[in-house]
Design a protein around this motif. Structure first.
Motif, PDB file in Angstrom:
ATOM      1  N   ILE A  66      -5.744  -4.527  -8.470  1.00  0.00           N
ATOM      2  CA  ILE A  66      -5.688  -3.971  -9.824  1.00  0.00           C
ATOM      3  C   ILE A  66      -6.064  -2.491  -9.801  1.00  0.00           C
ATOM      4  O   ILE A  66      -5.788  -1.532 -10.519  1.00  0.00           O
ATOM      5  CB  ILE A  66      -6.156  -4.878 -10.772  1.00  0.00           C
ATOM      6  N   PHE A  67      -7.237  -2.260  -9.146  1.00  0.00           N
ATOM      7  CA  PHE A  67      -7.847  -0.864  -9.098  1.00  0.00           C
ATOM      8  C   PHE A  67      -7.026  -0.009  -8.547  1.00  0.00           C
ATOM      9  O   PHE A  67      -6.698   1.081  -9.230  1.00  0.00           O
ATOM     10  CB  PHE A  67      -9.402  -1.119  -8.062  1.00  0.00           C
ATOM     11  N   PHE A  68      -6.479  -0.097  -7.171  1.00  0.00           N
ATOM     12  CA  PHE A  68      -5.841   0.855  -6.616  1.00  0.00           C
ATOM     13  C   PHE A  68      -4.143   0.738  -7.268  1.00  0.00           C
ATOM     14  O   PHE A  68      -3.844   1.914  -7.021  1.00  0.00           O
ATOM     15  CB  PHE A  68      -5.644   0.663  -5.078  1.00  0.00           C
ATOM     16  N   MET A  69      -3.846   0.027  -7.663  1.00  0.00           N
ATOM     17  CA  MET A  69      -2.535   0.103  -8.231  1.00  0.00           C
ATOM     18  C   MET A  69      -2.594   0.739  -9.614  1.00  0.00           C
ATOM     19  O   MET A  69      -1.788   1.710  -9.845  1.00  0.00           O
ATOM     20  CB  MET A  69      -2.014  -1.458  -8.680  1.00  0.00           C
ATOM     21  N   THR A  70      -3.794   0.836 -10.344  1.00  0.00           N
ATOM     22  CA  THR A  70      -3.948   1.352 -11.429  1.00  0.00           C
ATOM     23  C   THR A  70      -4.157   3.017 -11.180  1.00  0.00           C
ATOM     24  O   THR A  70      -3.433   3.903 -11.710  1.00  0.00           O
ATOM     25  CB  THR A  70      -5.008   1.093 -12.396  1.00  0.00           C
ATOM     26  N   LEU A  71      -4.984   3.123  -9.878  1.00  0.00           N
ATOM     27  CA  LEU A  71      -4.969   4.582  -9.669  1.00  0.00           C
ATOM     28  C   LEU A  71      -3.714   5.195  -9.253  1.00  0.00           C
ATOM     29  O   LEU A  71      -3.374   6.360  -9.675  1.00  0.00           O
ATOM     30  CB  LEU A  71      -5.908   4.475  -8.461  1.00  0.00           C
ATOM     31  N   ALA A  72      -2.811   4.158  -8.434  1.00  0.00           N
ATOM     32  CA  ALA A  72      -1.624   4.973  -7.826  1.00  0.00           C
ATOM     33  C   ALA A  72      -0.796   5.402  -8.928  1.00  0.00           C
ATOM     34  O   ALA A  72      -0.156   6.333  -8.734  1.00  0.00           O
ATOM     35  CB  ALA A  72      -1.199   3.721  -7.037  1.00  0.00           C
ATOM     36  N   LEU A  73      -0.549   4.706  -9.935  1.00  0.00           N
ATOM     37  CA  LEU A  73       0.353   4.817 -10.871  1.00  0.00           C
ATOM     38  C   LEU A  73      -0.028   5.943 -11.909  1.00  0.00           C
ATOM     39  O   LEU A  73       0.632   6.916 -12.583  1.00  0.00           O
ATOM     40  CB  LEU A  73       0.814   3.666 -11.792  1.00  0.00           C
ATOM     41  N   ASN A 171       1.288  18.036  -4.902  1.00  0.00           N
ATOM     42  CA  ASN A 171       1.202  17.369  -3.478  1.00  0.00           C
ATOM     43  C   ASN A 171       0.074  16.616  -3.380  1.00  0.00           C
ATOM     44  O   ASN A 171       0.143  15.555  -2.620  1.00  0.00           O
ATOM     45  CB  ASN A 171       1.367  18.420  -2.531  1.00  0.00           C
ATOM     46  N   LEU A 172      -0.974  16.952  -3.518  1.00  0.00           N
ATOM     47  CA  LEU A 172      -2.312  16.174  -3.484  1.00  0.00           C
ATOM     48  C   LEU A 172      -2.444  14.838  -4.399  1.00  0.00           C
ATOM     49  O   LEU A 172      -2.623  13.842  -3.986  1.00  0.00           O
ATOM     50  CB  LEU A 172      -3.810  16.857  -3.741  1.00  0.00           C
ATOM     51  N   LEU A 176      -2.381  11.089  -2.607  1.00  0.00           N
ATOM     52  CA  LEU A 176      -3.372  10.019  -3.272  1.00  0.00           C
ATOM     53  C   LEU A 176      -2.667   8.850  -3.692  1.00  0.00           C
ATOM     54  O   LEU A 176      -3.075   8.016  -3.519  1.00  0.00           O
ATOM     55  CB  LEU A 176      -4.392  10.965  -4.268  1.00  0.00           C
ATOM     56  N   ALA A 177      -1.665   9.166  -4.578  1.00  0.00           N
ATOM     57  CA  ALA A 177      -0.902   8.241  -5.424  1.00  0.00           C
ATOM     58  C   ALA A 177      -0.442   7.248  -4.074  1.00  0.00           C
ATOM     59  O   ALA A 177      -0.418   5.930  -4.209  1.00  0.00           O
ATOM     60  CB  ALA A 177       0.285   8.705  -6.164  1.00  0.00           C
ATOM     61  N   ALA A 178       0.472   7.724  -3.045  1.00  0.00           N
ATOM     62  CA  ALA A 178       1.015   7.088  -2.134  1.00  0.00           C
ATOM     63  C   ALA A 178      -0.168   6.173  -1.277  1.00  0.00           C
ATOM     64  O   ALA A 178       0.239   5.006  -0.886  1.00  0.00           O
ATOM     65  CB  ALA A 178       1.747   7.876  -0.948  1.00  0.00           C
ATOM     66  N   CYS A 179      -1.199   6.784  -1.069  1.00  0.00           N
ATOM     67  CA  CYS A 179      -2.236   6.284  -0.409  1.00  0.00           C
ATOM     68  C   CYS A 179      -2.778   4.973  -1.132  1.00  0.00           C
ATOM     69  O   CYS A 179      -3.073   3.918  -0.907  1.00  0.00           O
ATOM     70  CB  CYS A 179      -3.471   7.122  -0.039  1.00  0.00           C
ATOM     71  N   ALA A 184      -3.162  -0.859  -2.108  1.00  0.00           N
ATOM     72  CA  ALA A 184      -2.866  -2.080  -3.068  1.00  0.00           C
ATOM     73  C   ALA A 184      -1.992  -3.177  -2.592  1.00  0.00           C
ATOM     74  O   ALA A 184      -2.133  -4.261  -2.542  1.00  0.00           O
ATOM     75  CB  ALA A 184      -2.248  -1.610  -4.370  1.00  0.00           C
ATOM     76  N   LEU A 185      -0.827  -2.622  -1.565  1.00  0.00           N
ATOM     77  CA  LEU A 185       0.085  -3.676  -1.219  1.00  0.00           C
ATOM     78  C   LEU A 185      -0.563  -4.277  -0.049  1.00  0.00           C
ATOM     79  O   LEU A 185      -0.058  -5.692   0.191  1.00  0.00           O
ATOM     80  CB  LEU A 185       1.207  -2.825  -0.554  1.00  0.00           C
ATOM     81  N   ILE A 186      -1.367  -3.564   0.663  1.00  0.00           N
ATOM     82  CA  ILE A 186      -2.213  -4.242   2.044  1.00  0.00           C
ATOM     83  C   ILE A 186      -3.011  -5.503   1.462  1.00  0.00           C
ATOM     84  O   ILE A 186      -2.854  -6.566   1.873  1.00  0.00           O
ATOM     85  CB  ILE A 186      -3.043  -3.377   2.721  1.00  0.00           C
TER      86      ILE A 186
END
Length: 216
Positions: A66-73, A171-172, A176-179, A184-186
């Motif tokens: 939940i944490f990283f999915m929110t950050l990614a989007l 690009n940054l 970051l979004a991709a990372c 999150a997927l892991i």
């Protein structure tokens, strides 16, 4: 995307409950004599410990997703995050209502069979016990947990969007979004496959049950 996260969350939380319950049952069968008049405090503590450990393992996986999915989007696109937020609130609301009602129906069905119909130890009662086994995590785990998931996503996501908007390097932000999305997927993978009951344990449990049945 928001709907996918809601359905993943309900599955992952129920997976954690299922695995913890299975491990507790295995411990009880191996170490606790159910015909004793008084329960052992140490054995009871161990059962609580097992359930707590698996609850925490499941919670860690879920929180990180939940944490990283929110950050990614949030970093990927603020407007995309708005759609994600609307979807997670919309699907979360109706999924919570559905799971609370369905779990309550299964639970009450067992009570009706036991109390009103007085049909314990019958095939009908066995069926309602199975239903109640699914219904309890429906109404007591997944449905009630959707509220804090929606709240956390909303509050934390708005802060993350505010940070992302102030960043000028596109690009940054995308990197970051991709990372964040990859992390999150892991943990989505871990929430199911690291929490699953191994097939070896299931086969061993089934073989022991069959041998006991033949012995009788």
């Amino acid at each position: 995307m928001g709907g996918c996260v809601i359905y993943w969350f309900t599955g992952a939380s129920m997976q954690a409950v299922t695995t913890g319950a299975y491990q507790a049952v295995v411990f009880i069968k191996k170490n606790i004599k159910l015909d004793k008049k008084e329960a052992s405090i140490e054995d009871s503590k161990e059962v609580v410990k097992i359930c707590t450990q698996y609850a925490q393992k499941g919670m860690i996986n879920i929180f990180i997703v939940i944490f990283f999915m929110t950050l990614a989007l949030s970093f990927f696109n603020p407007y995309y995050f708005i759609g994600y937020l609307i979807a997670i609130a919309f699907f979360g609301l109706f999924q919570a209502i559905f799971m609370a009602n369905a779990g309550g129906c299964w639970d009450n069905g067992k009570k009706i069979v036991e109390v009103d119909l007085k049909m314990k130890n019958t095939p009908l009662h066995e069926a309602t016990v199975v239903g109640d086994t699914v219904g309890d995590p429906f109404k007591d785990t997944s449905s009630v947990s959707l509220n804090p998931v929606i709240k956390f996503t909303t509050l934390f996501g708005l802060l993350a969007v505010e940070i992302a908007v102030t960043m000028t390097d596109v690009n940054l932000k995308l990197g970051l979004a991709a990372c964040f999305f990859l992390i999150a997927l892991i943990f989505v993978y871990r929430s199911f496959y690291s929490m699953r009951i191994s097939e070896e344990k299931l086969d061993d449990h089934k073989s022991k049950a069959k041998s006991k049945g033949k012995g009788k």
